[in-house]
Structure formats: structure tokens, C-alpha cells
Design an enzyme around this catalytic site. Structure first.
Site, PDB file in Angstrom:
ATOM      1  N   ALA A 104       5.384   3.767  -3.189  1.00  0.00           N
ATOM      2  CA  ALA A 104       4.630   3.388  -1.989  1.00  0.00           C
ATOM      3  C   ALA A 104       4.191   1.956  -2.165  1.00  0.00           C
ATOM      4  CB  ALA A 104       3.558   4.378  -1.478  1.00  0.00           C
ATOM      5  N   LYS A 105       3.656   1.233  -0.908  1.00  0.00           N
ATOM      6  CA  LYS A 105       3.013   0.188  -0.990  1.00  0.00           C
ATOM      7  C   LYS A 105       2.171   0.082   0.140  1.00  0.00           C
ATOM      8  CE  LYS A 105       2.523  -3.185  -3.756  1.00  0.00           C
ATOM      9  NZ  LYS A 105       2.571  -3.249  -5.325  1.00  0.00           N
ATOM     10  N   GLY A 106       1.047  -0.382   0.258  1.00  0.00           N
ATOM     11  CA  GLY A 106       0.174  -0.788   1.557  1.00  0.00           C
ATOM     12  C   GLY A 106      -0.114  -2.045   1.539  1.00  0.00           C
TER      13      GLY A 106
END
Ligand code: NAD
Length: 416
Positions: A104-106
Site C-alpha cells: 500500500a502507499k499513502g
């Protein structure tokens, strides 16, 4: 490189690996598509009363091997495409390390350096609230990345805990020790870089002990890698930070640099027993091992041919462009790729999460030993694949990652 270029690179890499592994078209479509992408716009009231609306993203790429894991970046240039590419690379990185996560990445499009501490806290808490439908200690666990740190992680944990009504330390990693962080987490990425440097040196019949090392970037990853390299008998001849580099062919005392110069006025360039070099010159210095540990796209088709190192160990994410990779490969330079070399951070984040869920904490030695064991095992499996497929280490690492995620997808089957 724009976010679209970064995503194109990630998609192209996947396509090539899928072809080499003979993975069918249907499975490729699953691997190429991010599972969830959320874009949010949220307002913040600045200290002076003005209101600004910020754009933020969270992407969960793949959940076939477990909950998703990936950092949160605060930077003015982020966009959905770049965030998606970074989430995809996290999936392969976790699979190469064989830890039970998807990627994931934000990110939030903001320059935290232009905000007060209170404003950064507001951005963090409101962003956490906006994307809380995705976060969870069993669903999606963020960590620090560019522009965020342990304090930001503490605010994320507190905001999520306020929503739940009880403290949930396992919802985020990279926290301060006192809030359920792990021993060894701060040094984990640099430590992993040095473990892979030791293993990589064996392939070239070298040893880290006695090798000449250059490190670009003297932040979390670079300064730890440089100090551990010196502790392991290497001669660190050059280091740099955003202001430029320093070089001494007889070696620098990187512990002195770290404790007496780094982070102070003038920084490492004030160190007397060295000549000053630019960041471009630093990369081309005479050395055995080059550790880029700053930004992406530092080694390109423009300078790859001038690199003298026999081995590059990628502490940073994406420091080598695909065309530079080809030049280095042809020159016989061994590139230990980012998704292997810098995975120490996510491995110890995994340890932090496990400790938080169990509410039982380990000693630093235990963390470091377990980290080294995982890094060496990942390295060995990548080398095996490299020999089997007669390819570069980067391709081999991607193949391992993609293969493990594919196997998990096939075993689980496609719902319904
Ligand atoms: P950091 O902010 O602590 O340090 C970055 C360093 O790079 C600083 O010394 C800065 O002065 C230097 N720098 C900035 N611009 C530069 C330039 N143009 N030339 C040379 N040096 C420059 O960041 P970090 O956590 O050490 O991360 C460095 C890289 O490692 C990033 O690519 C990051 O994504 C990657 N990474 C970090 C971790 C982690 O756990 N921290 C894990 C995996 C990958």
C-alpha cells in the site's frame, strides 16, 4: 519523472516479469490492477485563520498475502499515479522478504516544511480520519515515508485510537518506542542495506571488510549504512547530503560526522579532513561499493557509464533508472535492487506490528538477529532465481515477488 512515468515503469516491469514467468493474461490483469484507490480532499484551518484544502491518496495494491502495508508521504509532488506505483513495489518488496503483507502507499500533496508543527498535526489527523475506512490493524497498516516521522505516526495512532475508543498500537508502525514502537526500527533499513552489501560482495569475490564505500544521502538510511559499513571494516571514502558531498580516499570518520557535524549548521561539509565534491561527482568516485540512499533517479543514462563502483546497493527507492540499469548490467556492475536491499525497514515494521498485536516486546538483539536472518534468506532466494533465469538481480527479485503473489492468488482462487 512524473507520477505517470513512475507508474509506467512499474507496469512495464510487471509486464516483462509476467512474460518471463509465463503467467497467464487473467492473472496479469489481477496483479496490474490496484485493489483500492481512495482520493480525498480535506480542509485545514491554518494558524493564521486561513483555510486550505489538501488532496490525499491511499492505494492498496494487493491483499492476496495479507493486510496491506506501506508508508505515508507528505510531499508537494505526489499524485495518484506515483502513489499507485509505490504501492505496487511494496507488494513485491513484502513478497520478496516473505512477510505476510500486500503493498500500500499513502500520500498528501503538501510541503510539511512550510507548515507549523500544529498544522502538520492537523493535516495528519484529518487525513487519517478521511481514509479511516481503509486503515486497520488487520486491514492496512501505514508507516513513515518521505516527509513523515515517528511523531506523525504517533498522531495517526492517537487519531485511530480516538475513533475506536481504545488504544490500537498495531494500526501503524514506525512509532516512538514509548508508544509501542520496536527496538531497532530506526536503524533497520540501513542495517538491512549493509547485510545485503555483505552478501553481494561475496558474489564479486570481495568483502565488505576493506572495501571502499561511498554513500549518497546522510539521513536515516544513509547515515546508519555508513556507520555500520565502517563498523564492519569498510573504508567510507565519500558521503553527501542535500548540500553536497565530501571525499577522502583514506577514509572519513563517519561516527564523528554523524555526532559532530550532521544536522548542525554547515552540516557534514564542515568536516575538515576531506575535499568537497558535488553530488554528481560523488556518484562517480573511485570505490568498490556505492550506496545511493537519498532520492530516486540519481543514476541515469547520463552518468551510469562513469560509475566506478563494482556494486551498487540501493538504499533509496528507485535511485537507478531502467536505461542506467542496462548500462550497468553490460558493465558487469552488480545492482542489489531496492525491493531487496532496503526491505529492512518493512521487515522490522512487521516485527513492530507482531509485537503490538501480542503486547509483548523483544530486545534489540533479537530484532537485529531476526532481521539479518530474513535479509540473508531473501538475498539467497534472489540469487538462486538470478542464476536459474540468467537475469539481473532486479529482475530476479521482481520475479520472486510476482511469483509469490501469483501463487497466493491461485491458491485462494477468485471469489465468488
Ligand atoms: P531522510 O530524509 O532521513 O534522508 C535523506 C538524505 O538525503 C538527507 O541526508 C538529505 O540531505 C539527502 N539528500 C536530499 N537531497 C539530496 C540530493 N540531491 N543529493 C544527495 N543527498 C540528498 O530519508 P531516509 O529515510 O534516509 O530515506 C532515503 C531514501 O531511502 C528514500 O528514497 C526513501 O524512500 C528510502 N527508504 C527509506 C526507508 C526508511 O526506513 N527510512 C525504507 C526504505 C526506503
Amino acid at each position: 519523472m512524473s507520477g505517470k512515468d513512475v507508474l509506467d515503469t512499474a507496469q512495464k516491469q510487471l509486464k516483462e516479469v509476467v512474460q518471463k514467468l509465463d503467467i497467464d493474461e487473467g492473472l496479469y490483469k489481477i496483479l496490474a490492477a490496484p485493489k483500492r484507490q481512495l482520493k480525498v480532499n480535506f480542509p485545514i484551518v491554518f494558524d493564521n485563520g486561513e483555510v486550505e484544502v489538501f488532496e490525499g491518496y491511499r492505494v492498496q495494491h494487493n491483499t492476496s498475502r495479507g493486510p496491506t502495508k506501506g508508508g505515508i508521504r507528505f510531499h508537494p509532488d505526489v499524485d495518484m499515479e506515483e502513489t499507485t506505483a509505490l504501492a505496487m513495489w511494496m507488494t513485491w518488496k513484502c513478497a520478496v522478504a516473505n512477510i505476510p503483507y500486500g503493498g500500500a502507499k499513502g500520500s498528501v500533496k503538501v510541503n510539511p516544511k512550510r507548515l507549523s508543527k500544529r498544522e502538520v498535526e492537523k493535516v495528519t489527523r484529518r487525513f487519517t480520519n478521511e481514509i479511516s475506512i481503509l486503515f486497520g490493524e488487520r486491514e492496512d497498516i501505514p508507516a513513515p515515508d518521505v516527509g513523515t516521522n515517528a511523531q506523525v505516526m504517533a498522531w495517526i495512532m492517537d487519531t485511530a485510537s480516538m475513533q475506536k475508543g481504545h488504544t490500537v498500537p498495531g494500526i501503524v508502525t514506525g512509532k516512538p518506542l514509548i508508544l509501542g514502537g520496536s527496538e531497532g526500527r530506526v536503524e533497520a533499513t540501513g542495517r538491512g542495506v549493509i547485510v545485503t552489501a555483505e552478501e553481494g560482495a561475496k558474489i564479486h569475490n570481495m568483502s565488505l571488510h576493506g572495501a571502499k564505500v561511498v554513500v549518497q544521502g546522510f539521513g536515516n538510511v544513509g547515515s546508519v549504512a555508513a556507520r555500520l559499513a565502517q563498523d564492519n571494516g569498510a573504508t567510507v571514502v565519500g558521503v553527501s547530503d542535500a548540500r553536497g558531498g565530501i571525499y577522502n580516499p583514506k577514509g572519513l570518520d563517519v561516527h564523528e560526522l554523524y555526532y559532530k557535524y550532521s544536522g548542525r549548521d554547515g552540516g557534514i561539509r564542515n568536516y575538515k579532513e576531506a575535499e568537497q565534491v558535488s553530488n554528481e561527482e560523488l556518484l562517480e568516485l573511485d570505490c568498490d561499493i556505492l550506496i545511493p540512499a537519498a532520492l530516486s533517479s540519481q543514476i541515469t543514462h547520463k552518468n551510469a557509464d562513469k560509475i566506478k563502483a563494482r556494486m551498487i546497493v540501493e538504499g533509496a527507492n528507485g535511485p537507478t533508472t531502467p536505461d542506467a540499469d542496462k548500462i550497468l548490467n553490460d558493465k558487469g556492475v552488480l545492482v542489489v535492487p531496492d525491493i531487496l536491499a532496503n526491505s529492512g525497514g518493512v521487515v522490522v515494521s512487521y516485527f513492530e506490528w507482531v509485537q503490538d498485536l501480542a503486547h509483548f516486546f523483544w530486545e534489540e538483539n533479537e530484532v537485529n538477529n531476526k532481521l539479518a536472518r530474513i535479509m540473508r534468506a531473501s538475498f539467497a532466494s534472489v540469487v538462486e532465481m538470478m542464476h536459474e533465469k540468467d537475469c539481473s538481480m532486479r529482475e530476479a527479485a521482481l520475479m520472486i515477488g510476482v511469483q509469490r503473489v501469483t501463487q497466493a492468488t491461485v491458491l485462494r482462487g477468485i471469489f465468488p
